[in-house]
Design a protein around this motif. Structure first.
Motif, PDB file in Angstrom:
ATOM      1  N   TRP A  83     -13.506   4.291   0.559  1.00  0.00           N
ATOM      2  CA  TRP A  83     -12.200   4.211  -0.115  1.00  0.00           C
ATOM      3  C   TRP A  83     -12.332   3.387  -1.394  1.00  0.00           C
ATOM      4  O   TRP A  83     -13.206   2.525  -1.505  1.00  0.00           O
ATOM      5  CB  TRP A  83     -11.160   3.519   0.769  1.00  0.00           C
ATOM      6  CG  TRP A  83     -10.741   4.258   1.984  1.00  0.00           C
ATOM      7  CD1 TRP A  83      -9.817   5.267   2.060  1.00  0.00           C
ATOM      8  CD2 TRP A  83     -11.174   4.047   3.332  1.00  0.00           C
ATOM      9  NE1 TRP A  83      -9.661   5.689   3.367  1.00  0.00           N
ATOM     10  CE2 TRP A  83     -10.492   4.950   4.171  1.00  0.00           C
ATOM     11  CE3 TRP A  83     -12.090   3.165   3.916  1.00  0.00           C
ATOM     12  CZ2 TRP A  83     -10.681   4.995   5.537  1.00  0.00           C
ATOM     13  CZ3 TRP A  83     -12.295   3.215   5.275  1.00  0.00           C
ATOM     14  CH2 TRP A  83     -11.588   4.130   6.080  1.00  0.00           C
TER      15      TRP A  83
ATOM     16  N   GLN B 281       1.399   7.083  -1.364  1.00  0.00           N
ATOM     17  CA  GLN B 281       0.589   8.041  -2.120  1.00  0.00           C
ATOM     18  C   GLN B 281      -0.898   7.863  -1.809  1.00  0.00           C
ATOM     19  O   GLN B 281      -1.742   8.556  -2.366  1.00  0.00           O
ATOM     20  CB  GLN B 281       0.825   7.848  -3.620  1.00  0.00           C
ATOM     21  CG  GLN B 281       2.274   8.029  -4.043  1.00  0.00           C
ATOM     22  CD  GLN B 281       2.820   9.414  -3.739  1.00  0.00           C
ATOM     23  OE1 GLN B 281       2.361  10.413  -4.307  1.00  0.00           O
ATOM     24  NE2 GLN B 281       3.777   9.498  -2.822  1.00  0.00           N
ATOM     25  N   SER B 282      -1.212   6.941  -0.909  1.00  0.00           N
ATOM     26  CA  SER B 282      -2.592   6.674  -0.497  1.00  0.00           C
ATOM     27  C   SER B 282      -3.089   7.750   0.468  1.00  0.00           C
ATOM     28  O   SER B 282      -2.328   8.632   0.911  1.00  0.00           O
ATOM     29  CB  SER B 282      -2.673   5.295   0.172  1.00  0.00           C
ATOM     30  OG  SER B 282      -2.259   4.268  -0.692  1.00  0.00           O
ATOM     31  N   ASP B 283      -4.373   7.661   0.797  1.00  0.00           N
ATOM     32  CA  ASP B 283      -4.979   8.502   1.829  1.00  0.00           C
ATOM     33  C   ASP B 283      -4.083   8.500   3.070  1.00  0.00           C
ATOM     34  O   ASP B 283      -3.808   7.440   3.640  1.00  0.00           O
ATOM     35  CB  ASP B 283      -6.363   7.942   2.158  1.00  0.00           C
ATOM     36  CG  ASP B 283      -7.009   8.593   3.367  1.00  0.00           C
ATOM     37  OD1 ASP B 283      -6.603   9.710   3.743  1.00  0.00           O
ATOM     38  OD2 ASP B 283      -7.931   7.963   3.935  1.00  0.00           O
TER      39      ASP B 283
ATOM     40  N   ILE C 265       0.872  -1.181   0.000  1.00  0.00           N
ATOM     41  CA  ILE C 265       0.000   0.000   0.000  1.00  0.00           C
ATOM     42  C   ILE C 265       0.905   1.225   0.000  1.00  0.00           C
ATOM     43  O   ILE C 265       1.609   1.502   0.969  1.00  0.00           O
ATOM     44  CB  ILE C 265      -0.951  -0.008   1.209  1.00  0.00           C
ATOM     45  CG1 ILE C 265      -1.892  -1.227   1.113  1.00  0.00           C
ATOM     46  CG2 ILE C 265      -1.764   1.284   1.259  1.00  0.00           C
ATOM     47  CD1 ILE C 265      -2.878  -1.338   2.248  1.00  0.00           C
ATOM     48  N   SER C 266       0.899   1.923  -1.111  1.00  0.00           N
ATOM     49  CA  SER C 266       1.807   3.039  -1.362  1.00  0.00           C
ATOM     50  C   SER C 266       1.539   4.210  -0.427  1.00  0.00           C
ATOM     51  O   SER C 266       0.394   4.442  -0.002  1.00  0.00           O
ATOM     52  CB  SER C 266       1.634   3.483  -2.819  1.00  0.00           C
ATOM     53  OG  SER C 266       2.117   4.780  -3.029  1.00  0.00           O
TER      54      SER C 266
ATOM     55  N   THR D  29      -2.805   2.017  -4.417  1.00  0.00           N
ATOM     56  CA  THR D  29      -2.899   3.407  -3.980  1.00  0.00           C
ATOM     57  C   THR D  29      -4.353   3.644  -3.618  1.00  0.00           C
ATOM     58  O   THR D  29      -5.232   3.612  -4.494  1.00  0.00           O
ATOM     59  CB  THR D  29      -2.447   4.386  -5.074  1.00  0.00           C
ATOM     60  OG1 THR D  29      -1.118   4.066  -5.491  1.00  0.00           O
ATOM     61  CG2 THR D  29      -2.478   5.826  -4.560  1.00  0.00           C
ATOM     62  N   VAL D  30      -4.620   3.832  -2.331  1.00  0.00           N
ATOM     63  CA  VAL D  30      -5.984   3.867  -1.819  1.00  0.00           C
ATOM     64  C   VAL D  30      -6.432   5.318  -1.636  1.00  0.00           C
ATOM     65  O   VAL D  30      -5.779   6.090  -0.927  1.00  0.00           O
ATOM     66  CB  VAL D  30      -6.083   3.107  -0.482  1.00  0.00           C
ATOM     67  CG1 VAL D  30      -7.525   3.073   0.002  1.00  0.00           C
ATOM     68  CG2 VAL D  30      -5.540   1.698  -0.629  1.00  0.00           C
ATOM     69  N   HIS D  31      -7.524   5.663  -2.284  1.00  0.00           N
ATOM     70  CA  HIS D  31      -8.050   7.030  -2.222  1.00  0.00           C
ATOM     71  C   HIS D  31      -9.326   7.058  -1.389  1.00  0.00           C
ATOM     72  O   HIS D  31     -10.159   6.171  -1.472  1.00  0.00           O
ATOM     73  CB  HIS D  31      -8.356   7.537  -3.636  1.00  0.00           C
ATOM     74  CG  HIS D  31      -7.197   7.461  -4.575  1.00  0.00           C
ATOM     75  ND1 HIS D  31      -6.143   8.346  -4.542  1.00  0.00           N
ATOM     76  CD2 HIS D  31      -6.892   6.562  -5.560  1.00  0.00           C
ATOM     77  CE1 HIS D  31      -5.267   8.042  -5.478  1.00  0.00           C
ATOM     78  NE2 HIS D  31      -5.693   6.953  -6.103  1.00  0.00           N
TER      79      HIS D  31
ATOM     80  N   ALA E 251      -9.305   1.693  -4.323  1.00  0.00           N
ATOM     81  CA  ALA E 251      -7.881   1.592  -4.633  1.00  0.00           C
ATOM     82  C   ALA E 251      -7.632   1.518  -6.132  1.00  0.00           C
ATOM     83  O   ALA E 251      -8.384   0.880  -6.870  1.00  0.00           O
ATOM     84  CB  ALA E 251      -7.290   0.359  -3.958  1.00  0.00           C
TER      85      ALA E 251
ATOM     86  N   TYR F  87      -9.334   0.785   7.622  1.00  0.00           N
ATOM     87  CA  TYR F  87      -9.374   0.440   6.204  1.00  0.00           C
ATOM     88  C   TYR F  87      -9.482  -1.062   6.000  1.00  0.00           C
ATOM     89  O   TYR F  87     -10.304  -1.534   5.204  1.00  0.00           O
ATOM     90  CB  TYR F  87      -8.143   0.979   5.471  1.00  0.00           C
ATOM     91  CG  TYR F  87      -8.132   0.534   4.030  1.00  0.00           C
ATOM     92  CD1 TYR F  87      -9.109   0.997   3.144  1.00  0.00           C
ATOM     93  CD2 TYR F  87      -7.193  -0.384   3.562  1.00  0.00           C
ATOM     94  CE1 TYR F  87      -9.149   0.564   1.826  1.00  0.00           C
ATOM     95  CE2 TYR F  87      -7.227  -0.817   2.247  1.00  0.00           C
ATOM     96  CZ  TYR F  87      -8.197  -0.342   1.386  1.00  0.00           C
ATOM     97  OH  TYR F  87      -8.241  -0.778   0.080  1.00  0.00           O
TER      98      TYR F  87
END
Length: 234
Positions: free
Chosen positions: A198, A69-71, A66-67, A230-232, A200, A83
């Motif tokens: 979320w 750059q995620s939430d 999990i990058s 990458t989880v938004h 991803a 999550y």
């Protein structure tokens, strides 16, 4: 017979000589050299690896990242727990730990460190992860890349599907690929927990982990693919 010997001599003359006492180095064709990544650091740069340490010789593949750059919230311990509950996991049955504590070297300067989180598939509200402990199912171990040499905050997961408790939670055939894919499917489909949503994005990577069962616990082959999520939050 003479013709066969002449052919063999011709082939041997085309084979490059290897210095006495040395063996030629053969690298797996599928493995790529480490490069600078966005959102996480390749553990191999500083001596880590994409296989954890179940035993001194064998381990399970770190097959999901999990990058960072995620939430930002899910990069925290509390946020990550919320999550993974949204994608069908929860803490162990009654808060009790079953099985071995695995270690992993994420190449962040911490060396081999114990799993940060162990989460199991949550079947339904009444029995939850206790049911997974009895009948088997999906589960993962997670480590955070937060050492002084590579403090990315990314989560590295070893995901697999296991058998029931009577089989000592052995991994099912193809269980490393199956478990990873089950988690990924839930992540990219979108999830909800405690008034937060979320979804991803996924990047499939090959060349980081050698396919097959070399060094893999239980000698269960895996395909060498790693899912970068990458989880938004939305």
């Amino acid at each position: 017979m003479l013709r066969t010997l002449l052919c063999l001599a011709s082939l041997l003359s085309l084979t490059p000589a290897t210095p006495l006492g040395q063996r030629p180095v053969v690298l797996p064709a599928a493995i790529q050299a480490p490069v600078v990544e966005l959102g996480w650091t390749d553990p191999r740069i500083l001596g880590g690896q994409f296989i954890d340490f179940t035993t001194p010789r064998y381990g399970e593949p770190l097959n999901v990242i999990i990058s960072n750059q995620s939430d930002p919230f899910i990069l925290t311990d509390a946020g990550f727990r919320m999550y993974y509950k949204s994608i069908g996991f929860s803490e162990e049955c009654l808060g009790l730990h079953y099985g071995h504590v695995h270690k992993a070297d994420l190449g962040d300067g911490d060396g081999k460190k114990s799993e940060h989180i162990l989460a199991r598939q949550h079947y339904f509200p009444r029995w939850g992860t206790c049911w997974e402990s009895l009948i088997g199912g999906n589960h993962f171990r997670a480590w955070k890349q937060n050492g002084t040499l590579a403090n990315t905050g990314a989560w590295f997961l070893a995901v697999s599907k296991e058998k029931d408790s009577t089989k000592n939670h052995m991994i099912v055939p193809d269980g490393y690929n199956i478990g990873r894919d089950m988690l990924v499917e839930n992540a990219i489909a979108g999830s909800y927990w405690n008034n937060m949503w979320w979804r991803a994005d996924i990047e499939w990577r090959e060349g980081l982990l050698e396919p097959g069962f070399k060094g893999i616990n239980h000698a269960i082959a895996q395909d060498g693919r790693i899912a970068i999520l990458t989880v938004h939050r939305f």
